[in-house]
Motif scaffolding. Structure first.
Motif, PDB file in Angstrom:
ATOM      1  N   VAL A   1       2.914   0.349 -22.125  1.00 39.71           N
ATOM      2  CA  VAL A   1       2.187   0.666 -23.354  1.00 39.71           C
ATOM      3  C   VAL A   1       2.874   1.829 -24.059  1.00 39.71           C
ATOM      4  O   VAL A   1       3.069   2.900 -23.467  1.00 39.71           O
TER       5      VAL A   1
ATOM      6  N   ASN B   1       2.763   4.787 -26.579  1.00 41.75           N
ATOM      7  CA  ASN B   1       1.843   5.681 -27.270  1.00 41.75           C
ATOM      8  C   ASN B   1       2.653   6.531 -28.250  1.00 41.75           C
ATOM      9  O   ASN B   1       3.729   7.016 -27.914  1.00 41.75           O
TER      10      ASN B   1
ATOM     11  N   LYS C   1      -0.065   0.034 -18.233  1.00 39.19           N
ATOM     12  CA  LYS C   1      -1.350  -0.537 -18.623  1.00 39.19           C
ATOM     13  C   LYS C   1      -2.322  -0.634 -17.441  1.00 39.19           C
ATOM     14  O   LYS C   1      -3.515  -0.362 -17.587  1.00 39.19           O
TER      15      LYS C   1
END
Length: 387
Positions: A160, A162, A224
């Motif tokens: 993921v 960010n 994740k």
């Protein structure tokens, strides 16, 4: 027995890991980020993957190419240049970039033993097939995006991204500008050769075509399934010392100064022609030939190559290849009506260029401003002279 084990380990060190042998438990995987160099081809940095254990320490990267290829320059111009995967001893790899005086950063990744093995297997298998040759694309398939793609494949959807705290929504051209001074020939050439297609906003993931962005986004990336950070530790291996560029003589060789001098010459001759009611045909021949040839190159880069960044290039508004068809007309004392109409067309094109620049369709090289003004004044003079 100890001697045999020792010889076996030496063999593995000299040849790298063997895919048939599982990676040792102490294996670590890191992403190495190299800062910009002093030349245009390394102005955007570089990335590599390091796989280290007590057995071997190997660096893999995707930024190699073969200068000895007989079609190297032709393939480069056509956008069909194959880049290669590198595989080298880590210490030798680092020593080279230290000698280049480039900052080196390392990020150790949180990967399971299975993921480490899969990553290593992929890199080894890829290298064995034509040294991992791939069709290079500066924005979408380069040494940085390959690192991103390999890690995404290894983690199989578990990664993921960010947004870093300093994240800004930027176009591809703005992202390039961060690494280049606008008043350098490298930046000038890029702004002329690359079209409006790079003036669209890059998505966060697309920003990882730059090595430094790989470093920034990996720092804030998480897994994740666990929510843990991808990077377990970061460190700077080497910090660049001093500056590679001599700024004292920078402006004297800059494109802005060169374009200003060229514009002054055009304006001075135009003023003398206007005052004496004559026309310097040699100047008009030089303008039509030069802008026409530049336009022809840009046209071919757009339509005759596989480069993605050279499409929709509105530099053709000031450098039109059609000018080559009007060379004979501009040498006549009085051109035919269509030749005069073409000069009006060129003035309209310059107006469209200003409009495209103003509304943000494409950003042009700032150093072009003096030249564009001089061209506009020369074209207006030609219309008045022929009238």
């Amino acid at each position: 027995m100890k001697f045999i084990v020792h010889v076996f380990f030496l063999f593995l060190v000299s040849t790298g890991f063997s895919q048939s042998v599982p990676l040792p438990e102490d294996t670590t995987v890191s992403v190495i980020t190299f800062g910009p160099g002093s030349n245009l081809n390394d102005a955007f940095g570089h990335n590599a993957i390091r796989i280290k254990s007590r057995v071997a320490d190997i660096a893999y990267d995707f930024g190699r190419y073969n200068f000895e290829d007989p079609n190297f320059y032709l393939d480069f111009a056509r956008g069909k240049l194959n880049y290669l995967q590198g595989k080298v001893n880590y210490n030798n790899f680092i020593a080279f970039y230290v000698s280049e005086n480039r900052t080196i950063k390392e990020q150790q990744l949180r990967l399971s033993n299975t993921e480490k093995q899969e990553l290593y297997n992929y890199l080894e298998a890829n290298y064995k097939v034509n040294q991992g040759a791939y069709l290079y694309d500066f924005f979408y398939d380069n040494c940085a995006t390959k690192i991103r793609d390999v890690l995404e494949t290894t983690l199989d959807g578990n990664l993921v991204y960010n947004l870093p705290k300093d994240y800004k929504e930027q176009t591809f051209r703005q992202l390039i500008d961060h690494n280049l001074n606008w008043n350098t020939w490298g930046s000038f050439g890029i702004d002329i050769a690359l079209g409006s297609i790079i003036d669209r906003k890059a998505t966060p993931r697309e920003q990882l075509f730059l090595p430094e962005k790989v470093n920034h986004f990996f720092n804030t990336a998480t897994l994740k399934d666990t929510g843990e950070k991808l990077v377990t530790s970061s460190k700077t291996i080497f910090t660049k010392k001093g500056e590679n560029e001599n700024k004292s003589s920078f402006f004297l060789t800059s494109p802005l100064l060169a374009m200003t001098i060229l514009a002054v010459i055009i304006l001075f001759i135009t003023y003398k022609d206007f005052k004496n009611k004559v026309r310097t045909k040699g100047l008009d021949l030089a303008i039509f030939l030069t802008t026409g040839l530049i336009g022809l190159v840009l046209f071919l880069l757009w339509f005759a190559t596989d480069h993605t960044g050279t499409a929709y290039n509105y530099n053709l508004l000031w450098a039109s290849p059609l000018s080559l068809f009007c060379v004979l007309q501009i040498l006549k004392t009085v051109p035919k009506k269509w030749g005069i109409a073409y000069i009006k067309f060129l003035i309209v094109m310059l107006c469209l260029m200003v409009m495209h620049w103003t509304i943000g369709v494409q950003r042009f090289a700032p150093a072009l401003i003096p030249l564009v003004i001089a061209l506009a004044i020369r074209y207006i003079f030609l219309l008045r002279h022929f009238k």
